[in-house]
Scaffold this active site. Structure first.
Site, short mmCIF file in Angstrom:
data_model
loop_
_atom_site.label_atom_id
_atom_site.label_comp_id
_atom_site.label_asym_id
_atom_site.label_seq_id
_atom_site.Cartn_x
_atom_site.Cartn_y
_atom_site.Cartn_z
N ASN A 111 4.82 8.23 -0.71
CA ASN A 111 5.38 7.80 0.57
C ASN A 111 4.69 6.50 1.00
OD1 ASN A 111 7.08 9.80 2.62
ND2 ASN A 111 6.20 8.05 3.68
N SER A 112 5.45 5.57 1.59
CA SER A 112 4.87 4.24 1.85
C SER A 112 5.58 3.52 2.98
CB SER A 112 4.98 3.40 0.57
OG SER A 112 4.54 2.08 0.79
N SER B 198 0.85 -1.19 0.00
CA SER B 198 0.00 0.00 0.00
C SER B 198 0.89 1.25 0.00
CB SER B 198 -0.89 0.02 1.24
OG SER B 198 -1.66 -1.15 1.34
N THR B 199 0.26 2.42 -0.21
CA THR B 199 1.03 3.65 -0.22
C THR B 199 0.10 4.85 -0.24
OG1 THR B 199 2.82 4.82 -1.38
CG2 THR B 199 1.17 3.76 -2.73
N VAL B 200 0.68 6.07 -0.20
CA VAL B 200 -0.08 7.30 -0.45
C VAL B 200 0.64 8.09 -1.53
CG1 VAL B 200 -1.04 7.44 1.88
CG2 VAL B 200 1.09 8.65 1.37
#
Length: 528
Positions: free
Chosen positions: A367-368, A349-351
């Site tokens: 960012n993750s 997952s990440t943003v």
């Protein structure tokens, strides 16, 4: 133009600045930072820091980041590699001697040195007006005073409950009242707030040296990790030039390896040999071509890409016209290519955050902490949830991505930027582990081939050909599903959607910005 009788989102438009993130609170922080005089870099990092608190399943200060920054939207693009390295003692032979032939996802050996904090400070030094202290202030408030859990985050928290029950210090920090947080819960993290205050007051050294680093090392060592204080103190961020290709007259840019953006560029090079406009955006042919291009690109990545500080990655040859010509000519419209089975070790997952400011400085930022809730190891006293990016290594001597001392793993997170005649046109990214290069191609071709606006391009149903199965979202038409099956694709639905995504389009002639944000997450785009 969208049908206003159907559910959906309008694009967001503004003249001055714009930000798009996976959470409204983070987007608001970015806009507030811009309106206070901050740059796109200031806003992106302030938003990332907030997300490191309020979206803990996806990101955190115990993780990594990459960014593409273009000053004024016309200057030289700088690629920032904020990924961490394996400990100096992490030799493949050690793991094999101890019967470890793959790095477990929740093992201390999955924890590489977190690169985010140093990268944030480096990017702010190069492109910001504010310091790390100001960037971290909203995150400190969220951790100390509490934040409200949003629906998609609650969904992921529930799915991660069993993992968190078995983690190290996770029950204390991430299972309030012994259960997963639900939508509307208020979560406070005072220990994390104190850690962020130390970093705000003393800079990156407060994270990589001293008591915070010592607590992370002690926590990992108790679990059998090989980490040392020297590993943390020796971390550094790399600023370099991006790599790119041309598609439909646009230059498309990615961070170089150990980032996996080269995967997306190979896909574009292959698809550029076809005229996608002959096929509908949800057609069998379009989905088939996208899958075949992805399978070829993932095969290439598995065979050739690793940390260039340790292995020779011939980027020029991989992105050459001849490489794409060799492979695209084999693609057929009536069957699948016979390719080696590829099973990437990571699907995290990440943003993703995109910001464009009034001066048209552009920051494409990701960012993750790798898999959802990372390693499920929280540093005992500091509240730092540590990533499990090291599980992306192979334990296979001779493999380009084999674990080695001070080596960076082949990553999954990729920010993207498309320029036209040297000027930024679209800053964009798509979240979701191995889906990211496929998702970026899907969104970009939705815009450039099918003429969709950025919100429509993000909304359109998605599929990922992963581990020999074409995982299709619910919105893919039944006729397309049946057509893919007829071509030989093994098709399956998925329980969760493919990632999320954000994009900002710059119209230089009108002087406007257009933004979109993915409904698969909680976020939004805002402008002023």
């Amino acid at each position: 133009m969208r049908n206003f009788q159907l559910a959906g989102r309008s694009t967001v438009h503004s003249r001055n600045g714009m930000a798009a993130t996976s959470h409204p609170q983070a987007t608001l922080v970015a806009i507030e930072t811009l309106k206070a005089g901050g740059t796109a870099a200031d806003a992106a990092i302030a938003a990332s820091a907030v997300l490191a608190v309020i979206e803990p399943q996806s990101t955190g200060i115990g993780g990594d980041c990459f960014a593409l920054v273009q000053p004024k939207g016309t200057g030289k693009i700088v690629a920032y590699n904020g990924s961490g390295r394996a400990p100096a003692a992490a030799k493949a032979e050690w793991f094999l001697e101890h019967g470890i032939d793959a790095i477990p996802l929740t093992s201390p050996h999955s924890v590489t040195i977190p690169g985010a904090i140093d990268a944030w400070a480096t990017i702010l030094r190069d492109h910001g007006r504010f310091g790390l202290d100001r960037a971290l202030a909203p995150a400190i408030t969220a951790a100390a005073e509490g934040y409200v859990v949003a629906p998609r985050i609650a969904f992921d928290w529930k799915n991660g409950f069993e993992k968190l029950k078995k983690g190290a210090n996770t029950e204390r920090y991430l299972l309030p009242h012994g259960k997963a947080a639900v939508t509307g819960d208020v979560i406070k993290q005072p220990e994390l707030a104190q850690t962020l205050r130390l970093i705000a007051d003393n800079g990156p050294d407060a994270f990589y040296k001293g008591t915070v680093a010592q607590d992370m090392v002690d926590t990992l060592n108790k679990l059998g990790g090989l980490h040392t204080m020297e590993d943390f103190a020796g971390h550094s961020t790399e600023a370099t030039s991006p790599i790119g290709t041309i598609y439909k007259g646009f230059d498309v840019w990615q961070c170089p390896p150990n980032g996996p953006g080269i995967t997306m560029l190979v896909m574009l090079n292959i698809l550029s040999r076809f005229d996608l406009t002959k096929f509908g955006p949800l057609s069998v042919e379009r989905f088939h071509l996208e899958a075949e291009a992805a399978r070829i690109a993932f095969m290439m990545r598995e065979q050739h890409v690793g940390d260039p500080a340790h292995v020779d990655v011939d980027v020029a040859r991989i992105l050459a016209k001849e490489f794409a010509e060799e492979h695209y000519s084999k693609i057929a419209f009536d069957k699948l290519l016979d390719l080696p089975h590829v099973a990437p070790p990571m699907n995290p997952s990440t943003v993703y955050i995109t910001v464009v400011d009034e001066e048209r400085n552009v920051c494409s930022f990701i960012n993750s902490i790798a898999h959802s809730f990372g390693s499920a190891i929280v540093s005992e006293k500091t509240g730092v949830l540590l990533q499990n990016r090291g599980a992306g290594f192979r334990v296979q001597p001779g493999h380009p991505n084999c674990i080695a001392p001070n080596k960076r793993p082949l990553h999954t997170i990729i920010p993207a930027l498309a320029t036209e005649r040297g000027r930024a046109r679209m800053s964009f990214g798509v979240m979701g582990g191995q889906y990211q290069p496929v998702g970026q191609v899907h969104v970009l071709t939705n815009v450039l081939d099918y003429g969709l606006d950025v919100q429509e391009a993000i909304d359109l149903p998605r599929g990922l050909h992963y581990e020999d199965v074409y995982q299709l979202e619910d919105g893919v038409p039944p006729a397309t599903v049946e057509g893919l099956i007829a071509l030989g694709h093994k098709v399956a639905p998925i329980a969760t959607p493919h990632g999320g995504g954000q994009a900002i389009w710059i119209d230089w002639d009108k002087g406007t910005l257009t933004g979109g944000s993915d409904p698969r997450k909680d976020g939004c785009a805002l402008g002023y």
